[in-house]
Design a protein around this motif. Structure first.
Motif, short mmCIF file in Angstrom:
data_model
loop_
_atom_site.label_atom_id
_atom_site.label_comp_id
_atom_site.label_asym_id
_atom_site.label_seq_id
_atom_site.Cartn_x
_atom_site.Cartn_y
_atom_site.Cartn_z
N VAL A 1 0.82 -1.05 0.04
CA VAL A 1 0.08 0.04 -0.04
C VAL A 1 0.98 1.42 0.02
N ILE B 1 -5.86 3.08 -0.36
CA ILE B 1 -6.02 1.90 0.65
C ILE B 1 -7.33 1.02 0.36
N LYS C 1 -7.10 -1.59 -2.14
CA LYS C 1 -6.34 -2.54 -1.84
C LYS C 1 -7.05 -3.61 -0.72
#
Length: 298
Positions: A110, A288, A291
């Motif tokens: 990330v 974020i 992911k």
């Protein structure tokens, strides 16, 4: 005419509470900031700040000047940020606060992918389980459970989270598997807690909400030590799905009484109120969220 850069630095020193903290926030040496504030005082022919080794205090004139300038300076800074943020490539420092548990969930990709995509951004992670005042600590965004947020906080939901009971196969072979929540009191339970008093787990099952008091000989303030203790066979743990997902897939942990989970709650990105949300912060949140969606599909 007053130098607006000097006024801005003076306001930042007052907000930060010290020259050192203001220097960290604006990315400038503390002695440079001190010199610029002294130049401002010379222009005004008035002492604004009383300095000591232990604290910083405003004079009466300094307090009045700060109250008159702070709002106008903030509006100028926001106007500058908005103009800068129209540039296709965001840049500058980005300060993100998150708990140790949330850091454990996020893959390091990330951060590495984000920094590779946006080379103009420098990323600072503030990993702390304590509640932070976002404005006072100079944080651009924080990742927190929704239950810890003020109702008026500017937020963006990242994903749902829930918790489940798990134990290692070794522990269950040695001690047996509980057949009901009532039997949990007969087992060693591993706790994420800062309190040594009576421990209550709140769960949701086929018959609705349930509360069970458990006993423990092992507790920690964050989840990862408890996860490791569970893998080593010290007892039954109550942990976030995302934290134990790989351990269950690879057989290090197995679900226990899996019809019982915690009530789902939201993990959110929260932004400081009364501050322009920088484009870099919103792009980071999008990274974020993407992911997490890929990793933890139901």
């Amino acid at each position: 005419m007053l130098d607006l850069n000097q006024v801005y630095l003076f306001v930042e020193v007052v907000r930060a509470g010290s020259f050192a903290e203001a220097a960290r926030r604006v990315g400038m040496p503390a002695n440079t900031i001190g010199r610029r504030v002294q130049q401002l005082e010379s222009e005004l022919k008035s002492r604004l700040i009383l300095r000591s080794t232990r604290k910083l205090t405003l004079t009466a004139i300094g307090q009045t000047f700060y109250e008159q300038c702070a709002r106008n300076i903030e509006e100028l800074v926001l106007a500058g940020q908005q103009a800068t943020d129209t540039h296709p490539e965001p840049s500058g420092p980005l300060r993100v606060a998150l708990s140790a548990d949330f850091f454990e969930i996020l893959p390091i990709s990330v951060f590495t992918d984000f920094l590779a995509r946006y080379p103009g951004i420098s990323l600072e992670l503030v990993i702390d389980n304590a509640y932070l005042d976002l404005i006072e600590s100079g944080v651009d965004l924080a990742l927190r459970p929704e239950s810890l947020l003020d109702e008026n906080a500017t937020r963006r939901v990242l994903r749902k989270r829930s918790m489940r009971l798990v134990a290692s196969p070794k522990y269950l072979r040695a001690c047996g598997t509980p057949a009901s929540l009532d039997e949990l009191s007969q087992y060693d339970c591993l706790l994420v807690s800062r309190s040594t008093g009576p421990q209550i787990w709140d769960l949701n099952g086929p018959e609705g909400p349930a509360r069970v008091q458990v006993r423990s000989r092992f507790l920690a303030s964050t989840s990862n030590p408890v996860r490791k203790a569970a893998i080593e066979g010290l007892g039954i743990a109550f942990l976030q799905d995302a934290i134990v997902k790989k351990d269950i897939e690879q057989g290090r942990l197995v679900p226990v009484l899996d019809q019982y989970r915690s009530e789902p709650s939201n993990i959110c990105a929260v932004f400081p109120n009364h501050r322009h949300i920088r484009r870099g912060a919103t792009i980071f949140v999008e990274s974020i969220q993407k992911k997490l969606t890929e990793l933890y599909k139901e």
